[in-house]
Design a protein around this motif. Structure first.
Motif, mmCIF file in Angstrom:
data_model
loop_
_atom_site.group_PDB
_atom_site.id
_atom_site.type_symbol
_atom_site.label_atom_id
_atom_site.label_comp_id
_atom_site.label_asym_id
_atom_site.label_seq_id
_atom_site.Cartn_x
_atom_site.Cartn_y
_atom_site.Cartn_z
ATOM 1 N N ALA A 64 91.767 86.163 82.168
ATOM 2 C CA ALA A 64 93.163 85.773 82.377
ATOM 3 C C ALA A 64 93.346 84.871 83.600
ATOM 4 C CB ALA A 64 94.041 87.022 82.522
ATOM 5 N N LEU A 65 92.340 84.756 84.448
ATOM 6 C CA LEU A 65 92.422 83.947 85.666
ATOM 7 C C LEU A 65 91.391 82.822 85.587
ATOM 8 C CD1 LEU A 65 93.697 86.735 86.509
ATOM 9 C CD2 LEU A 65 92.748 86.352 88.775
ATOM 10 N N THR A 66 91.774 81.640 86.097
ATOM 11 C CA THR A 66 90.793 80.558 86.156
ATOM 12 C C THR A 66 89.960 80.689 87.423
ATOM 13 O OG1 THR A 66 92.233 79.028 87.368
ATOM 14 C CG2 THR A 66 92.417 79.057 84.948
ATOM 15 N N TYR A 67 88.748 80.158 87.340
ATOM 16 C CA TYR A 67 87.857 80.223 88.499
ATOM 17 C C TYR A 67 88.428 79.417 89.664
ATOM 18 C CZ TYR A 67 83.704 79.669 91.417
ATOM 19 O OH TYR A 67 82.834 79.674 92.477
ATOM 20 N N TYR A 71 77.057 79.748 77.573
ATOM 21 C CA TYR A 71 78.214 78.884 77.323
ATOM 22 C C TYR A 71 77.869 77.397 77.402
ATOM 23 C CZ TYR A 71 81.198 83.020 77.590
ATOM 24 O OH TYR A 71 81.799 84.227 77.347
ATOM 25 N N GLU A 72 76.576 77.085 77.574
ATOM 26 C CA GLU A 72 76.111 75.704 77.658
ATOM 27 C C GLU A 72 76.894 74.926 78.699
ATOM 28 O OE1 GLU A 72 76.403 74.160 73.706
ATOM 29 O OE2 GLU A 72 74.740 75.369 72.940
ATOM 30 N N ALA A 73 77.010 75.526 79.884
ATOM 31 C CA ALA A 73 77.727 74.908 81.000
ATOM 32 C C ALA A 73 76.746 74.540 82.100
ATOM 33 C CB ALA A 73 78.787 75.854 81.543
ATOM 34 N N ALA A 74 77.095 73.487 82.849
ATOM 35 C CA ALA A 74 76.217 73.034 83.928
ATOM 36 C C ALA A 74 76.502 73.754 85.233
ATOM 37 C CB ALA A 74 76.375 71.530 84.129
ATOM 38 N N GLU A 115 82.589 74.971 85.164
ATOM 39 C CA GLU A 115 82.776 74.514 83.794
ATOM 40 C C GLU A 115 82.867 75.664 82.787
ATOM 41 O OE1 GLU A 115 79.741 71.755 82.764
ATOM 42 O OE2 GLU A 115 80.063 70.470 84.516
ATOM 43 N N LEU A 116 82.626 76.857 83.244
ATOM 44 C CA LEU A 116 82.652 78.003 82.331
ATOM 45 C C LEU A 116 84.061 78.228 81.789
ATOM 46 C CD1 LEU A 116 80.420 80.580 84.267
ATOM 47 C CD2 LEU A 116 79.878 79.510 82.063
ATOM 48 N N PRO A 117 84.203 78.669 80.528
ATOM 49 C CA PRO A 117 85.540 78.976 79.975
ATOM 50 C C PRO A 117 86.070 80.327 80.468
ATOM 51 C CG PRO A 117 83.849 79.405 78.327
ATOM 52 C CD PRO A 117 83.144 78.786 79.502
ATOM 53 N N ILE A 118 85.295 81.042 81.217
ATOM 54 C CA ILE A 118 85.721 82.315 81.795
ATOM 55 C C ILE A 118 85.549 82.242 83.315
ATOM 56 C CG2 ILE A 118 85.247 83.725 79.766
ATOM 57 C CD1 ILE A 118 82.552 84.441 80.982
ATOM 58 N N ASN A 119 86.181 83.193 83.998
ATOM 59 C CA ASN A 119 86.146 83.215 85.470
ATOM 60 C C ASN A 119 84.844 83.880 85.934
ATOM 61 O OD1 ASN A 119 86.556 83.546 88.209
ATOM 62 N ND2 ASN A 119 88.597 84.455 88.002
ATOM 63 N N TRP A 120 83.999 83.093 86.584
ATOM 64 C CA TRP A 120 82.706 83.610 87.034
ATOM 65 C C TRP A 120 82.868 84.804 87.966
ATOM 66 C CZ3 TRP A 120 77.955 84.583 86.443
ATOM 67 C CH2 TRP A 120 77.086 84.805 87.511
ATOM 68 N N ARG A 121 83.889 84.788 88.790
ATOM 69 C CA ARG A 121 84.099 85.901 89.722
ATOM 70 C C ARG A 121 84.379 87.204 88.969
ATOM 71 N NH1 ARG A 121 87.122 84.515 95.267
ATOM 72 N NH2 ARG A 121 85.878 82.703 95.931
ATOM 73 N N GLY A 122 85.156 87.118 87.913
ATOM 74 C CA GLY A 122 85.419 88.314 87.125
ATOM 75 C C GLY A 122 84.178 88.809 86.411
#
Length: 478
Positions: free
Chosen positions: A405-408, A307-310, A314-321
């Motif tokens: 569906a959830l933000t990080y 996702y070219e995130a640092a 900054e990810l567009p998806i929830n890392w925990r999920g």
């Protein structure tokens, strides 16, 4: 009327005068009727309870309010297996394996709600059923009825007269076999009625017909054994003793030896033992509840590059999920590996027991009966595999919601921020991700294919005994 029919008719007249066949037929009818009614009532009661539990479980599960998706992963749900109609005749392994299983995240549970846990014999004699009666009682009745068929002619002197009149030994043996086949056919009538009833209840006609044919072949084997001994032995008491000894050996002793040989020949650790061994490997996979676990460092690097995130924030998806879904996949692969090893070992044990059908047609007909009834070990294993696939798909569906569906930020703060906690609750309609599970028995053709080997073993028994009868009849002397 040919010679065979005349000899068979005279045999039946003798049995009619002594009422031995009538009494035996009444015994069979009463016992089969009683066990069938009791078994059918038990199966019906279990089916009603199972349907009620299933309806209640689904209602409770789908009525859950808006929640965090991982809460529902741990809430869990039940999957139920409804036995096919022929299970009323032969419950098979259902008595020891159970027909319900609880599905939850991160775990593979065992089936539950079995009648008994004493199941080392893969279905054996946990309860008196119509199948048990056909496998154990009917051979004994054939022995009692037919052990003296030829010996009686020899002892009364009529055998010499029949031979002197030009009757061949083959004709005499054929007539006696025809008479005994009539008795076996009479004994099969209750089973034929049960099979017809099972078809009316939705069973495949092929499976029901093969069930009757399998037991007809089994009774033919015992009838051939009875006739062979009556031809070869010259004293009725000796013939009866030999046949009763053969019954004890074939119906009781060899099956137990086969079961023990299967257990000794293939080590099949139980579910608890497998789970304990698996724990060490499971720890290496990391904790899916801890997104910062070092075990997921490589995954984190891969996702950030994708996702070219640092950072994960900054990810567009929830890392925990993402971690939850990745962890569940790895854990499920590990659990499935151990489960497949365990099921393959159990199947190997079952094959060893089936091959003991070379020494015991009782083991062979038991394998045929359970397979055609859809209550064999293979059907139970398929239930475990299908319910596990259902569990995994549902858990991963919730993990996908967790990731998309959830933000990080809300997910990380939900334990300390009530507003964030509210935002991490997804709509209860999402619980419909869990498909309604309805387990169906294998097609009749598949069951017939699995029953081919034990059927062939019984056919081999019949051919060998037929050769013995042929040799004995050709050499028949007064």
């Amino acid at each position: 009327m040919n010679a065979l029919a005349r000899i068979a008719r005279e045999e039946w007249r003798l049995w009619a005068r002594s009422r031995v066949v009538l009494v035996a037929a009444l015994i069979v009818a009463v016992l089969v009727a009683a066990t069938s009614v009791l078994t059918a009532l038990r199966v019906s009661e279990e089916a009603s309870a199972r349907a009620a539990r299933q309806a209640s479980a689904e209602e409770t599960f789908f009525a859950q309010p808006d929640r965090h998706p991982h809460r529902m992963v741990h809430y869990g749900h039940y999957a139920f297996r409804t036995p096919p109609p022929l299970a009323a005749f032969d419950p098979g392994v259902d008595a020891v394996t159970g027909q319900s299983i609880f599905l939850e995240g991160h775990r593979q549970n065992t089936a539950m709600f079995a009648d008994t846990r004493a199941g080392a014999d893969l279905g054996g004699f946990a309860a008196l059923t119509p199948a048990n009666l056909y496998q154990l009682l009917l051979p004994l009745l054939l022995i009692i009825i037919g052990h003296g068929m030829v010996l009686r002619e020899r002892e009364s002197g009529t055998l010499a007269v029949m031979l002197a009149q030009g009757q061949s030994g083959l004709a005499i043996a054929g007539g006696k076999a025809l008479a005994l086949a009539g008795v076996a056919g009479l004994f099969l009538l209750p089973l034929a009625m049960l099979a017809a009833y099972s078809v009316a209840m939705g069973e495949a006609p092929l499976a029901a017909a093969l069930m009757v044919a399998g037991y007809a072949l089994y009774l033919a084997v015992w009838g051939a054994l009875v006739l062979a001994v009556s031809l070869l032995v010259r004293q009725r008491s000796v013939a009866l003793g030999l046949l009763v000894f053969a019954w004890l050996l074939i119906a009781l002793v060899v099956p137990r030896i086969g079961i023990n040989a299967g257990s000794a020949g293939v080590d099949a650790p139980g579910k608890i033992e497998s789970d304990l061994v698996m724990l060490a490997e499971q720890r290496k996979l990391g904790d899916g509840h801890n997104a910062a676990d070092p075990a997921f460092d490589a995954l984190q690097k891969q996702v950030l590059e994708q996702y070219e995130a640092a950072s994960v924030e900054e990810l567009p998806i929830n890392w925990r999920g993402v971690v939850a879904g990745f962890s569940e996949t790895k854990l499920t692969d590990l659990m499935n590996d151990y489960a497949e090893r365990r099921m393959q070992a159990e199947a190997a044990q079952s094959r060893i027991v089936t091959w003991f059908g070379l020494a015991s047609p009782t083991l062979a007909v038991g394998a045929v009966s359970r397979t055609l009834a859809g209550t064999d070990l293979a059907t139970h294993h398929r239930f475990l595999r299908e319910s596990e696939a259902l569990r995994f798909d549902f858990v991963q569906g919730l993990n996908d919601l967790h990731a998309t569906a959830l933000t990080y930020a809300d997910d990380a703060a939900r334990s300390s921020d009530p507003e964030a906690e509210q935002r991490t609750r997804v709509n209860a309609a999402s619980w419909r991700l869990l498909d309604t599970f309805r387990f169906a028995p294998d097609p009749a053709e598949a069951r017939a294919a699995r029953a081919a080997l034990p059927l062939a073993l019984m056919l081999g028994w019949l051919l060998v005994l037929g050769g013995v009868i042929f040799a004995g009849a050709r050499g028949l002397r007064p």
